[in-house]
Design an enzyme around this catalytic site. Structure first.
Site, mmCIF file in Angstrom:
data_model
loop_
_atom_site.group_PDB
_atom_site.id
_atom_site.type_symbol
_atom_site.label_atom_id
_atom_site.label_comp_id
_atom_site.label_asym_id
_atom_site.label_seq_id
_atom_site.Cartn_x
_atom_site.Cartn_y
_atom_site.Cartn_z
ATOM 1 C CE LYS A 135 -0.783 2.050 -3.927
ATOM 2 N NZ LYS A 135 -0.074 0.600 -4.157
ATOM 3 C CB SER A 154 -0.924 -0.147 1.242
ATOM 4 O OG SER A 154 -1.843 1.198 1.144
ATOM 5 C CE1 TYR A 196 -0.108 5.118 -5.542
ATOM 6 C CE2 TYR A 196 0.132 6.664 -3.513
ATOM 7 C CZ TYR A 196 0.768 5.517 -4.336
ATOM 8 O OH TYR A 196 1.811 4.706 -3.824
#
Ligand SMILES: NC(=O)C1=CN([C@@H]2O[C@H](COP(=O)(O)OP(=O)(O)OC[C@H]3O[C@@H](n4cnc5c(N)ncnc54)[C@H](OP(=O)(O)O)[C@@H]3O)[C@@H](O)[C@H]2O)C=CC1
Ligand SMILES: CCCCCCCCCCCCCCCC(=O)[C@@H](N)CO
Length: 324
Positions: A190, A172, A186
């Site tokens: 994650k 992650s 993004y």
């Protein structure tokens, strides 16, 4: 009567401690990498390459997967030169389930699956193309599903002398624990991995498979160099709160965490604070870490509020200067 109060007091103090040891069971037996099959996606560059080199040097059988064949060959050659170990390299796009399944079929049953391939293009959503948003979600999140789905049947199998425990680890990012300016897509991809990993752990614990999530800060890699060319200044300022690390250091922390079957794997001191503040309902197999979380969660929440306050101050200052 005094004795009774004393006994009651003792019970009050020790009951929580006893209960604590009942709910936190401690980790399973350690995972030894020696002669076990470690498959690393995105193993041709940056953190993935460091992981492949380190796992090879610890005696694992290593397979790496990425798209570009020539960078795969260069990576495999550099590992051979530095460790003397031959790694197997496979070309596939994690977005292509059939291609990933083919690779897993050729590579053989996996003991340690490290899902590391990822893309990151920071930009304010207002300016960012939806195509780029989609790419981050497709590679980082959907790609992870493709890889786990393809590898899981083999990982659950225990004939052919398969040994327990096995591991599935997701790369992650600290931006997967806290949303960061410039990382809408993004961070979403994650954060998605966290829900995936928490649910998956419940589904695979019965097969002695341990799931991990790794949360690195900015890490010096070819990917970061590329990212820095177009990072919004506020993203640099906010992400800079956690400093940066080398890929080798992140790889070291990752493998140590996997061997100890940690669910949350932190990489630096800011990351440890952040992980306490963001512990939520994640499983915790370390008695020491569980104690630190229980005792530290209130105080780290306070620190987190101060840090957020600083970030918003930077954002307001930025607007004041850039919006006349
Ligand atoms: N560097 C950083 O600051 C941080 C990185 N991370 C995470 O760590 C992971 C690795 O990052 P980093 O080492 O910097 O990345 P790099 O850009 O240096 O390397 C990315 C790797 O992933 C592969 N890859 C990219 N897209 C695909 C795809 N569609 N299918 C298969 N493989 C693919 C690349 O090979 P190819 O292009 O040939 O396919 C390459 O091997 C990422 O998930 C990232 O989000 C987390 C925190 C910080
Ligand atoms: C209790 C309070 C603790 C406060 C500390 C919080 C610090 C958080 C900073 C987040 C940094 C995010 C970096 C993302 C790196 C990354 O993934 C990109 N380089 C893309 O790869």
């Amino acid at each position: 009567m005094d004795d009774l109060y004393f006994l009651l007091l003792l019970l009050l103090i020790f009951l929580p401690i006893i209960l604590f040891f009942i709910v936190v069971r401690g980790p399973p037996s350690r995972l030894d990498l020696k002669s076990r099959h470690v498959l690393i996606t995105g193993g041709s560059s940056g953190i993935g390459l460091s992981l492949a080199r380190l796992a090879a040097s610890e005696g694992a059988r290593v397979s790496i997967l990425a798209r570009n064949q020539s960078s795969l060959s260069v990576a495999a050659e550099s590992i051979r030169l530095s460790t003397g170990v031959e790694v197997s390299a496979f070309s596939a796009d994690v977005r292509d389930y059939d291609a990933v399944r083919n690779v897993i079929e050729q590579a053989g049953e996996v003991d340690v699956l490290i899902i590391n391939a990822g893309v990151f293009v920071p930009e304010e959503l207002d300016k960012q193309d939806l195509e780029e948003v989609r790419k981050m979600i497709d590679v980082n999140l959907m790609g992870s599903f493709n890889v786990v789905k393809a590898a899981l049947p083999g990982m659950k199998r225990r004939e052919n002398g398969g040994r327990a425990p096995r591991s599935i680890a997701f790369m992650s990012s600290q931006a997967g624990q806290v949303g960061i300016y410039g990382y809408t897509a993004y961070s979403a991809s994650k954060f998605g991995l966290r829900g995936f990993a928490e649910a998956l752990q419940q589904e695979v614990i019965g097969d002695d498979i341990y799931v991990s999530l790794i949360f690195p800060p900015d890490t010096d890699t070819p990917g970061l160099a590329e990212e820095n060319k177009r990072k919004p200044p506020l993203t640099s300022i906010i992400a800079g709160s956690s400093g940066s690390m080398t890929a080798d250091d992140v790889a070291r922390k990752t493998l140590d965490g996997i061997k100890a079957s940690r669910f949350i794997i932190t990489c630096n001191s800011m990351g440890r604070l952040l992980s306490i503040a963001a512990a939520g309902m994640s499983p915790q197999r370390s008695i020491r870490m569980a104690l630190i979380e229980v005792l530290g969660i209130g105080m780290t929440r306070l620190v987190a509020l101060f840090v957020q306050c600083g970030w918003y101050k930077s954002i307001h200052e930025w607007h004041a200067v850039n919006k006349q």
